[in-house]
Design a protein around this motif. Structure first.
Motif, PDB file in Angstrom:
ATOM      1  N   THR A   8       0.832  -1.201   0.000  1.00 54.03           N
ATOM      2  CA  THR A   8       0.000   0.000   0.000  1.00 54.03           C
ATOM      3  C   THR A   8       0.868   1.253   0.000  1.00 54.03           C
ATOM      4  O   THR A   8       1.894   1.305   0.684  1.00 54.03           O
ATOM      5  N   PRO A   9       0.479   2.267  -0.771  1.00 58.81           N
ATOM      6  CA  PRO A   9       1.242   3.517  -0.775  1.00 58.81           C
ATOM      7  C   PRO A   9       1.063   4.246   0.559  1.00 58.81           C
ATOM      8  O   PRO A   9       0.051   4.088   1.227  1.00 58.81           O
ATOM      9  N   LEU A  10       2.058   5.030   0.912  1.00 55.77           N
ATOM     10  CA  LEU A  10       1.998   5.803   2.157  1.00 55.77           C
ATOM     11  C   LEU A  10       1.651   7.253   1.854  1.00 55.77           C
ATOM     12  O   LEU A  10       2.181   7.852   0.924  1.00 55.77           O
ATOM     13  N   PHE A  11       0.777   7.816   2.657  1.00 54.44           N
ATOM     14  CA  PHE A  11       0.424   9.229   2.554  1.00 54.44           C
ATOM     15  C   PHE A  11       1.074   9.954   3.718  1.00 54.44           C
ATOM     16  O   PHE A  11       1.000   9.505   4.863  1.00 54.44           O
ATOM     17  N   LEU A  12       1.729  11.067   3.421  1.00 56.72           N
ATOM     18  CA  LEU A  12       2.457  11.838   4.431  1.00 56.72           C
ATOM     19  C   LEU A  12       1.805  13.204   4.610  1.00 56.72           C
ATOM     20  O   LEU A  12       1.179  13.738   3.691  1.00 56.72           O
ATOM     21  N   ASP A  13       2.009  13.779   5.804  1.00 56.58           N
ATOM     22  CA  ASP A  13       1.503  15.136   6.015  1.00 56.58           C
ATOM     23  C   ASP A  13       2.547  16.136   5.528  1.00 56.58           C
ATOM     24  O   ASP A  13       3.580  15.754   4.968  1.00 56.58           O
ATOM     25  N   GLY A  22      -6.228  11.681   7.869  1.00 55.78           N
ATOM     26  CA  GLY A  22      -6.215  12.418   6.616  1.00 55.78           C
ATOM     27  C   GLY A  22      -7.509  12.234   5.851  1.00 55.78           C
ATOM     28  O   GLY A  22      -8.283  11.300   6.113  1.00 55.78           O
ATOM     29  N   GLN A  23      -7.722  13.131   4.908  1.00 58.23           N
ATOM     30  CA  GLN A  23      -8.925  13.088   4.078  1.00 58.23           C
ATOM     31  C   GLN A  23      -8.481  13.057   2.617  1.00 58.23           C
ATOM     32  O   GLN A  23      -7.763  13.944   2.170  1.00 58.23           O
ATOM     33  N   ILE A  24      -8.917  12.040   1.890  1.00 59.93           N
ATOM     34  CA  ILE A  24      -8.521  11.876   0.497  1.00 59.93           C
ATOM     35  C   ILE A  24      -9.761  11.948  -0.376  1.00 59.93           C
ATOM     36  O   ILE A  24     -10.730  11.215  -0.175  1.00 59.93           O
ATOM     37  N   TYR A  25      -9.694  12.863  -1.358  1.00 63.50           N
ATOM     38  CA  TYR A  25     -10.801  13.057  -2.288  1.00 63.50           C
ATOM     39  C   TYR A  25     -10.348  12.614  -3.685  1.00 63.50           C
ATOM     40  O   TYR A  25      -9.239  12.959  -4.120  1.00 63.50           O
ATOM     41  N   VAL A  26     -11.195  11.877  -4.384  1.00 56.97           N
ATOM     42  CA  VAL A  26     -10.888  11.377  -5.720  1.00 56.97           C
ATOM     43  C   VAL A  26     -11.977  11.875  -6.662  1.00 56.97           C
ATOM     44  O   VAL A  26     -13.171  11.753  -6.361  1.00 56.97           O
ATOM     45  N   GLY A  27     -11.548  12.474  -7.789  1.00 59.66           N
ATOM     46  CA  GLY A  27     -12.535  13.057  -8.695  1.00 59.66           C
ATOM     47  C   GLY A  27     -12.158  12.947 -10.153  1.00 59.66           C
ATOM     48  O   GLY A  27     -11.185  12.277 -10.525  1.00 59.66           O
ATOM     49  N   VAL A  28     -12.912  13.636 -10.978  1.00 59.48           N
ATOM     50  CA  VAL A  28     -12.706  13.638 -12.425  1.00 59.48           C
ATOM     51  C   VAL A  28     -11.319  14.214 -12.735  1.00 59.48           C
ATOM     52  O   VAL A  28     -10.901  15.226 -12.144  1.00 59.48           O
ATOM     53  N   SER A  78      -8.344  12.726 -10.610  1.00 54.49           N
ATOM     54  CA  SER A  78      -7.626  13.715  -9.802  1.00 54.49           C
ATOM     55  C   SER A  78      -7.703  13.287  -8.340  1.00 54.49           C
ATOM     56  O   SER A  78      -8.565  12.499  -7.963  1.00 54.49           O
ATOM     57  N   MET A  79      -6.770  13.816  -7.526  1.00 55.14           N
ATOM     58  CA  MET A  79      -6.770  13.459  -6.102  1.00 55.14           C
ATOM     59  C   MET A  79      -6.274  14.637  -5.260  1.00 55.14           C
ATOM     60  O   MET A  79      -5.283  15.285  -5.598  1.00 55.14           O
ATOM     61  N   ARG A  80      -6.992  14.896  -4.174  1.00 52.55           N
ATOM     62  CA  ARG A  80      -6.553  15.896  -3.212  1.00 52.55           C
ATOM     63  C   ARG A  80      -6.447  15.212  -1.852  1.00 52.55           C
ATOM     64  O   ARG A  80      -7.310  14.433  -1.465  1.00 52.55           O
ATOM     65  N   SER A  86      -7.880  19.772   7.832  1.00 54.74           N
ATOM     66  CA  SER A  86      -8.400  20.137   6.505  1.00 54.74           C
ATOM     67  C   SER A  86      -7.459  21.017   5.692  1.00 54.74           C
ATOM     68  O   SER A  86      -7.867  21.636   4.706  1.00 54.74           O
ATOM     69  N   ASN A  87      -6.182  21.081   6.093  1.00 46.31           N
ATOM     70  CA  ASN A  87      -5.195  21.798   5.279  1.00 46.31           C
ATOM     71  C   ASN A  87      -4.792  20.911   4.104  1.00 46.31           C
ATOM     72  O   ASN A  87      -4.588  19.711   4.271  1.00 46.31           O
ATOM     73  N   GLU A  88      -4.684  21.527   2.923  1.00 48.32           N
ATOM     74  CA  GLU A  88      -4.287  20.747   1.748  1.00 48.32           C
ATOM     75  C   GLU A  88      -2.839  20.294   1.884  1.00 48.32           C
ATOM     76  O   GLU A  88      -1.942  21.081   2.147  1.00 48.32           O
ATOM     77  N   VAL A  89      -2.629  18.999   1.687  1.00 50.60           N
ATOM     78  CA  VAL A  89      -1.286  18.413   1.696  1.00 50.60           C
ATOM     79  C   VAL A  89      -0.775  18.280   0.267  1.00 50.60           C
ATOM     80  O   VAL A  89       0.365  18.606  -0.032  1.00 50.60           O
ATOM     81  N   SER A  90      -1.648  17.812  -0.613  1.00 46.84           N
ATOM     82  CA  SER A  90      -1.242  17.660  -2.017  1.00 46.84           C
ATOM     83  C   SER A  90      -2.468  17.621  -2.916  1.00 46.84           C
ATOM     84  O   SER A  90      -3.576  17.329  -2.472  1.00 46.84           O
ATOM     85  N   TYR A  91      -2.232  17.937  -4.187  1.00 43.89           N
ATOM     86  CA  TYR A  91      -3.271  17.837  -5.199  1.00 43.89           C
ATOM     87  C   TYR A  91      -2.602  17.430  -6.503  1.00 43.89           C
ATOM     88  O   TYR A  91      -1.586  18.013  -6.890  1.00 43.89           O
TER      89      TYR A  91
END
Length: 199
Positions: A8-13, A22-28, A78-80, A86-91
């Motif tokens: 599994t990939p790791l998500f970092l702050d 963390g909160q991960i959003y997946v979209g168009v 896309s992914m945020r 709720s601070n953006e870490v990456s997009y």
């Protein structure tokens, strides 16, 4: 023998530590994933939908408190990623670029054209040649002089600054030194230097 790898990939702050809550959003692809979400699922068959935002624990996506894989029918998305506050870490606007699927080569029209040659029959044949000599023969690249020694005929022309030799005959038995501003035999120029064999 099989080497174990983290599945599994790791998500970092933003400080580089494992992302908790963390909160991960997946979209168009190419759009804001929070405004244009796409369906994501907990199973390959895409029968168990996962609600967004996806949550993280210890840097991995979790279903409840268990690490989990997430699937989507979209080939690109896309992914945020946001932290617990709720601070953006990456997009990333495109998962294709993020996954490195076409980052093996810079996006340059000339390099893309060169890379495309390897997908032609001619290009594939170049990859099967036995050695550098065969590659030179197939592509018409002339042989270079050997590093230690070798023979050649005719005059040698040089471009750029500095002095160089002008040989009077193909046997290289005599010559003169002249600067790059002289493009012909400098016999009429003052200060020319003559090289002659003994005897």
């Amino acid at each position: 023998m099989t080497r174990l790898a983290n599945p599994t990939p790791l998500f970092l702050d933003r400080r580089g530590t494992l992302l908790d809550a963390g909160q991960i959003y997946v979209g168009v692809a190419g759009s804001d994933p929070e405004l244009s979400p796409i369906a994501v699922f907990w199973d390959k068959e895409r029968t168990i939908e996962a609600l967004q935002p996806l949550r993280t624990l210890g840097g991995v996506i979790v279903n409840g408190r268990s690490p989990a894989f997430v699937y989507t029918a979209a080939a690109d998305y896309s992914m945020r990623v946001r932290d617990a506050d709720s601070n953006e870490v990456s997009y990333v606007p495109s998962s294709v670029d993020a996954a490195g699927d076409d980052l093996y080569q810079p996006k340059d029209s000339d390099l893309t054209a060169i890379a495309a040659l390897t997908t032609t029959e001619f290009g594939r044949q170049l990859l099967t040649l036995a050695n550098a000599a065969a590659l030179r023969d197939a592509t018409g690249i002339p042989n270079s002089l050997p590093i230690a020694g070798g023979t050649m005929t005719g005059n040698v022309g040089r471009q750029g600054a500095g002095t160089h030799l002008y040989h009077m005959n193909p046997a290289y038995t005599s010559g003169r030194v002249f600067g790059p501003e002289y493009t012909t035999d400098p016999t009429t120029q003052p200060g020319d230097i003559w090289f002659k064999p003994n005897g």
